[in-house]
Design an enzyme around this catalytic site. Structure first.
Site, PDB file in Angstrom:
ATOM      1  N   SER A 136     -18.293 -14.834   5.704  1.00 12.34           N
ATOM      2  CA  SER A 136     -18.015 -16.205   5.276  1.00 12.34           C
ATOM      3  C   SER A 136     -16.540 -16.572   5.394  1.00 12.34           C
ATOM      4  O   SER A 136     -16.192 -17.747   5.537  1.00 12.34           O
ATOM      5  CB  SER A 136     -18.482 -16.418   3.833  1.00 12.34           C
ATOM      6  OG  SER A 136     -17.846 -15.491   2.955  1.00 12.34           O
TER       7      SER A 136
ATOM      8  N   ASP B 121     -13.627 -18.448  -8.033  1.00 11.71           N
ATOM      9  CA  ASP B 121     -13.765 -17.774  -6.738  1.00 11.71           C
ATOM     10  C   ASP B 121     -12.365 -17.526  -6.180  1.00 11.71           C
ATOM     11  O   ASP B 121     -11.704 -18.447  -5.706  1.00 11.71           O
ATOM     12  CB  ASP B 121     -14.575 -18.650  -5.779  1.00 11.71           C
ATOM     13  CG  ASP B 121     -14.802 -17.992  -4.420  1.00 11.71           C
ATOM     14  OD1 ASP B 121     -14.104 -17.009  -4.099  1.00 11.71           O
ATOM     15  OD2 ASP B 121     -15.657 -18.484  -3.658  1.00 11.71           O
TER      16      ASP B 121
ATOM     17  N   HIS C 106     -12.543 -17.006  -1.423  1.00  6.72           N
ATOM     18  CA  HIS C 106     -12.565 -18.027  -0.380  1.00  6.72           C
ATOM     19  C   HIS C 106     -11.411 -19.013  -0.555  1.00  6.72           C
ATOM     20  O   HIS C 106     -10.747 -19.034  -1.598  1.00  6.72           O
ATOM     21  CB  HIS C 106     -13.914 -18.740  -0.390  1.00  6.72           C
ATOM     22  CG  HIS C 106     -15.065 -17.811  -0.116  1.00  6.72           C
ATOM     23  ND1 HIS C 106     -15.790 -17.213  -1.126  1.00  6.72           N
ATOM     24  CD2 HIS C 106     -15.593 -17.363   1.050  1.00  6.72           C
ATOM     25  CE1 HIS C 106     -16.735 -16.435  -0.587  1.00  6.72           C
ATOM     26  NE2 HIS C 106     -16.629 -16.499   0.724  1.00  6.72           N
TER      27      HIS C 106
END
Length: 434
Positions: free
Chosen positions: A162, A407, A410
């Protein structure tokens, strides 16, 4: 006393001398013309008998080694030489309110909801306004027009997890504004494993292929892959690699999924086997196995004269507050980069980068290493944190402590990953930069 030569004798001697001279001159002239033709520096058209021989458009007087470096040795997609000796991965972040960000979040419809931080409530925009400044030189400016022109009739593919998908989306956002709405599209294939952005007038594609380990694994489903007991299959690069053949620019990454805190499980045989033989290896040994497999596949399946291969290094996390902050602090509510130029972080990426250095140095195929690790380590402010789509409802405890679900892996877009693509652009077109 010798008798004087008669007039007839003198005349004959003169004729003989002229004949010899004429023969000599014609021979010399023929030799000169022969040399001139070979070297392409003389036009037979001067004799008025044949069409002119067009010489090479550039006659260089530089030494042979220099000429070979400029004309012959530049790899595919390179446009010109740049300042030699400049390490574009060593530098600092500088505030730039004039040229950053490259695009607005609302103007790029291709950003996944996990990365649209402003849409999901992030109040500040300072994370978008930092520019990477190498020491001693300038980073070549990203030129979207040049990029699209050089991609004409070509395929560019990002392969990995990702984080690599975030870099892929960043590249699409940097380019799509130059393409009319009806001349571009984005579609997914193979159960979302493959995403393809098409620039139709350019006959070009920019693609992303989901393969978090590069090797075949039990996490290959692009939608359902949150598996704690991760297993990779030894010697299985062809499982995904068949989708990479024919690509002109390949950008690989794999790191985060290997870091489980435990030994890796490696399958010998097939996932379809009723009885599976699974062995355990340290993270470093398993990662080395994958890198060896990747290098073998690249060497056997790609044309080094046409294909450029890049490998993006480890993307850092900021979940431990090890930059000198308060105990338990992470990326939540961070709005400025880390100022300490010596900051590195405390996770395991040093040992992984050592493996890459050792294995890539043996590669027969030229692979360009995009060392984004150190420069990204400073950017504790650039993560998505809590400002993203949440796939599961938040609990009362989480809502009371936002840092608990932040998070710190990311990155928001626009933001840090646009810089990754500036570095990719620089190394693609100016490969002599360090």
């Amino acid at each position: 006393m010798k008798a004087p030569l008669s007039s007839s004798t003198s005349s004959s001697s003169a004729i003989l001398r002229r004949s010899r001279l004429s023969t000599y001159l014609y021979t010399l002239l023929a030799f000169i013309v022969f040399l001139a033709i070979i070297h392409g520096e003389y036009s037979i058209a001067n004799f008025g008998r044949v069409d002119p021989i067009i010489p090479s458009p550039v006659i260089s007087t530089t030494p042979v080694k220099k000429r070979e470096k400029v004309v012959v040795q530049l790899p595919s997609f390179a446009v010109e030489e740049s300042e030699e000796g400049c390490d574009i991965f060593s530098g600092k972040w500088v505030k730039d309110e004039l040229t950053r960000p490259h695009y607005d979040e609302s103007e790029c419809p291709y950003i996944q909801p996990q990365l649209t931080c402003r849409t999901h409530g992030r109040p500040d925009t300072e994370y978008q306004k930092w520019r990477w400044q190498p020491h001693g030189c300038d980073l070549p400016r990203f030129n979207a027009t040049l990029m699209l022109e050089r991609l004409r009739g070509k395929r560019m593919m990002f392969v990995g997890d990702s984080l690599n998908r975030g870099q892929y989306v960043s590249m699409v956002c940097l380019l799509h504004r130059l393409i009319p709405e009806d001349k571009k599209s984005m579609e997914t294939y193979n159960n979302d494993a493959l995403t393809v952005f098409r620039a139709k007038d350019y006959n070009a594609t920019i693609e992303f292929y989901w393969a978090p380990f590069l090797l075949e694994s039990n996490s290959d489903n692009a939608v359902v892959h949150r598996i704690s007991d991760r297993i990779v299959r030894k010697g299985s690069m062809n499982k995904h690699g068949r989708h990479w053949k024919g690509v002109d620019i390949l950008v690989f990454n794999t790191y985060l999924w290997w870091v489980t805190g435990q030994d890796m499980k490696v399958l010998k045989g097939s996932f379809k086997d009723a009885e599976k033989e699974i062995m355990q290896m340290s993270t470093e040994d398993a990662y080395r196995m994958a890198m060896k497999s990747l290098l073998r596949w690249v060497t056997r399946n790609l044309d080094r004269e046409k294909t450029r291969v890049f490998f993006t290094s480890m993307s850092p996390t900021h979940s431990k507050g090890d930059w000198g902050g308060e105990a338990g602090e992470n990326c939540y509510n961070q709005t400025t980069p880390i100022a300490d130029a010596n900051y590195w972080g405390s996770d395991s990426r040093k040992s992984i980068m050592k493996v890459i250095g050792e294995e890539f140095s043996k590669s027969e195929f030229p692979i360009t290493f995009l060392n984004i690790t150190q420069l990204s380590s400073y950017r504790k402010d650039a993560h998505t944190s809590i400002y993203k789509k949440q796939w599961n409802p938040l609990t009362t405890e989480q809502l009371a402590n936002p840092a608990s679900y932040a998070d710190c892996i990311h990155w928001c877009l626009p933001g840090l990953q646009d810089t990754w693509n500036e570095l990719l652009f620089a190394k693609l077109f100016h490969p002599d930069l360090i």
